[in-house]
Design a protein around this motif. Structure first.
Motif, PDB file in Angstrom:
ATOM      1  N   LYS A  95       8.517  -2.273 -15.038  1.00 16.33           N
ATOM      2  CA  LYS A  95       9.077  -1.479 -13.937  1.00 16.33           C
ATOM      3  C   LYS A  95       7.962  -0.774 -13.176  1.00 16.33           C
ATOM      4  N   GLU A  96       7.025  -0.203 -13.928  1.00 11.76           N
ATOM      5  CA  GLU A  96       5.900   0.491 -13.311  1.00 11.76           C
ATOM      6  C   GLU A  96       5.048  -0.482 -12.501  1.00 11.76           C
ATOM      7  N   GLU A  97       4.820  -1.665 -13.059  1.00 14.08           N
ATOM      8  CA  GLU A  97       4.029  -2.679 -12.359  1.00 14.08           C
ATOM      9  C   GLU A  97       4.702  -3.101 -11.060  1.00 14.08           C
ATOM     10  N   LYS A  98       6.002  -3.276 -11.085  1.00  9.59           N
ATOM     11  CA  LYS A  98       6.736  -3.656  -9.877  1.00  9.59           C
ATOM     12  C   LYS A  98       6.633  -2.562  -8.821  1.00  9.59           C
ATOM     13  N   GLU A  99       6.745  -1.305  -9.253  1.00  8.95           N
ATOM     14  CA  GLU A  99       6.637  -0.176  -8.335  1.00  8.95           C
ATOM     15  C   GLU A  99       5.229  -0.090  -7.742  1.00  8.95           C
ATOM     16  N   PHE A 100       4.203  -0.223  -8.595  1.00  9.22           N
ATOM     17  CA  PHE A 100       2.828  -0.159  -8.110  1.00  9.22           C
ATOM     18  C   PHE A 100       2.503  -1.322  -7.177  1.00  9.22           C
ATOM     19  N   THR A 101       3.043  -2.487  -7.470  1.00  7.57           N
ATOM     20  CA  THR A 101       2.813  -3.650  -6.601  1.00  7.57           C
ATOM     21  C   THR A 101       3.384  -3.393  -5.212  1.00  7.57           C
ATOM     22  N   ALA A 102       4.578  -2.818  -5.156  1.00 11.57           N
ATOM     23  CA  ALA A 102       5.191  -2.504  -3.866  1.00 11.57           C
ATOM     24  C   ALA A 102       4.361  -1.471  -3.109  1.00 11.57           C
ATOM     25  N   ILE A 103       3.899  -0.445  -3.810  1.00 10.84           N
ATOM     26  CA  ILE A 103       3.061   0.580  -3.176  1.00 10.84           C
ATOM     27  C   ILE A 103       1.756  -0.037  -2.689  1.00 10.84           C
ATOM     28  N   PHE A 104       1.139  -0.855  -3.544  1.00 10.13           N
ATOM     29  CA  PHE A 104      -0.128  -1.494  -3.186  1.00 10.13           C
ATOM     30  C   PHE A 104       0.024  -2.363  -1.933  1.00 10.13           C
ATOM     31  N   LYS A 105       1.065  -3.187  -1.914  1.00  8.25           N
ATOM     32  CA  LYS A 105       1.289  -4.058  -0.745  1.00  8.25           C
ATOM     33  C   LYS A 105       1.525  -3.238   0.508  1.00  8.25           C
ATOM     34  N   ASN A 106       2.290  -2.173   0.383  1.00  2.72           N
ATOM     35  CA  ASN A 106       2.586  -1.330   1.532  1.00  2.72           C
ATOM     36  C   ASN A 106       1.323  -0.666   2.064  1.00  2.72           C
ATOM     37  N   ILE A 107       0.505  -0.128   1.169  1.00  2.00           N
ATOM     38  CA  ILE A 107      -0.733   0.537   1.602  1.00  2.00           C
ATOM     39  C   ILE A 107      -1.707  -0.471   2.195  1.00  2.00           C
ATOM     40  N   MET A 108      -1.835  -1.637   1.573  1.00  2.09           N
ATOM     41  CA  MET A 108      -2.796  -2.629   2.062  1.00  2.09           C
ATOM     42  C   MET A 108      -2.388  -3.200   3.418  1.00  2.09           C
ATOM     43  N   HIS A 109      -1.102  -3.333   3.644  1.00  2.99           N
ATOM     44  CA  HIS A 109      -0.658  -3.942   4.904  1.00  2.99           C
ATOM     45  C   HIS A 109      -0.406  -2.914   6.011  1.00  2.99           C
ATOM     46  N   ARG A 110      -0.045  -1.678   5.635  1.00  2.00           N
ATOM     47  CA  ARG A 110       0.319  -0.698   6.647  1.00  2.00           C
ATOM     48  C   ARG A 110      -0.439   0.617   6.511  1.00  2.00           C
ATOM     49  N   GLY A 111      -1.341   0.716   5.550  1.00  2.00           N
ATOM     50  CA  GLY A 111      -2.047   1.975   5.312  1.00  2.00           C
ATOM     51  C   GLY A 111      -2.799   2.473   6.528  1.00  2.00           C
ATOM     52  N   HIS A 112      -3.464   1.570   7.217  1.00  2.00           N
ATOM     53  CA  HIS A 112      -4.245   2.002   8.388  1.00  2.00           C
ATOM     54  C   HIS A 112      -3.335   2.476   9.521  1.00  2.00           C
ATOM     55  N   GLU A 113      -2.131   1.936   9.614  1.00  2.00           N
ATOM     56  CA  GLU A 113      -1.185   2.381  10.640  1.00  2.00           C
ATOM     57  C   GLU A 113      -0.664   3.784  10.312  1.00  2.00           C
ATOM     58  N   VAL A 114      -0.328   4.004   9.047  1.00  2.00           N
ATOM     59  CA  VAL A 114       0.202   5.303   8.632  1.00  2.00           C
ATOM     60  C   VAL A 114      -0.858   6.385   8.815  1.00  2.00           C
ATOM     61  N   ALA A 115      -2.095   6.077   8.443  1.00  2.00           N
ATOM     62  CA  ALA A 115      -3.186   7.059   8.547  1.00  2.00           C
ATOM     63  C   ALA A 115      -3.781   7.096   9.949  1.00  2.00           C
ATOM     64  N   GLU A 116      -3.308   6.196  10.818  1.00  2.00           N
ATOM     65  CA  GLU A 116      -3.814   6.099  12.193  1.00  2.00           C
ATOM     66  C   GLU A 116      -5.333   5.973  12.216  1.00  2.00           C
ATOM     67  N   CYS A 117      -5.824   4.945  11.489  1.00  2.00           N
ATOM     68  CA  CYS A 117      -7.253   4.689  11.450  1.00  2.00           C
ATOM     69  C   CYS A 117      -7.488   3.177  11.503  1.00  2.00           C
ATOM     70  N   ALA A 118      -8.732   2.780  11.635  1.00  2.00           N
ATOM     71  CA  ALA A 118      -9.070   1.364  11.761  1.00  2.00           C
ATOM     72  C   ALA A 118      -8.920   0.622  10.436  1.00  2.00           C
ATOM     73  N   ALA A 119      -9.175   1.286   9.318  1.00  2.00           N
ATOM     74  CA  ALA A 119      -9.090   0.639   8.016  1.00  2.00           C
ATOM     75  C   ALA A 119      -8.693   1.673   6.960  1.00  2.00           C
ATOM     76  N   ALA A 120      -8.155   1.181   5.861  1.00  2.00           N
ATOM     77  CA  ALA A 120      -7.762   2.064   4.765  1.00  2.00           C
ATOM     78  C   ALA A 120      -8.165   1.418   3.452  1.00  2.00           C
ATOM     79  N   ALA A 121      -8.446   2.227   2.455  1.00  2.00           N
ATOM     80  CA  ALA A 121      -8.828   1.728   1.138  1.00  2.00           C
ATOM     81  C   ALA A 121      -7.927   2.388   0.088  1.00  2.00           C
ATOM     82  N   LEU A 122      -7.729   1.687  -0.981  1.00  2.00           N
ATOM     83  CA  LEU A 122      -6.904   2.196  -2.075  1.00  2.00           C
ATOM     84  C   LEU A 122      -7.741   2.225  -3.335  1.00  2.00           C
ATOM     85  N   TRP A 123      -7.824   3.397  -3.941  1.00  2.00           N
ATOM     86  CA  TRP A 123      -8.568   3.543  -5.194  1.00  2.00           C
ATOM     87  C   TRP A 123      -7.546   3.698  -6.317  1.00  2.00           C
ATOM     88  N   ILE A 124      -7.663   2.862  -7.312  1.00  2.00           N
ATOM     89  CA  ILE A 124      -6.754   2.923  -8.450  1.00  2.00           C
ATOM     90  C   ILE A 124      -7.529   3.334  -9.681  1.00  2.00           C
TER      91      ILE A 124
END
Length: 127
Positions: A95-124
């Protein structure tokens, strides 16, 4: 086992998965109850020959109800045997893996839009 398969797949809680299991179990009991009685008859067990007056006696209804309760408890205990062979923590991990996968995909595909920047990085960080 239901939580590990249905619960993770559909993202439902453990309690909801348990309720689904209970519905399946109760339905099976209703559908196969006569099959079990017929098998007992084939094994040589006999139905009690009671008069209508005897059927309404408190001792007869108590024995009947007690037998049904004992059957339900026995069935539930048999259903719990699989817990000796199932890794219950793996369900939470899935369950945790499924939740983290969804968060990861969302941040990787839309993170820069949400943060209004050119690029975004995710540190795990795994503790």
């Amino acid at each position: 086992a239901i939580d590990a398969s249905v619960g993770v797949t559909f993202g439902i809680s453990s309690l909801a998965a348990a309720a689904m299991g209970q519905i399946f179990s109760d339905t099976s009991g209703v559908l196969f109850g006569s099959s079990i009685e017929n098998a007992a008859l084939r094994l040589g067990f006999r139905l009690p020959r009671l008069l209508p007056e005897q059927l309404i006696l408190q001792s007869v209804t108590l024995a009947s109800t007690s037998g049904k309760v004992l059957g339900v408890i026995t069935g539930c205990c048999l259903g719990l045997v699989n817990l000796f062979f199932v890794d219950t923590l793996s369900v939470e991990k899935k369950k945790e893996e499924k939740e983290f996968t969804a968060i990861f995909k969302n941040i990787m595909h839309r993170g820069h839009e949400v943060a209004e920047c050119a690029a975004a990085a995710l540190w795990i960080v795994d503790h």
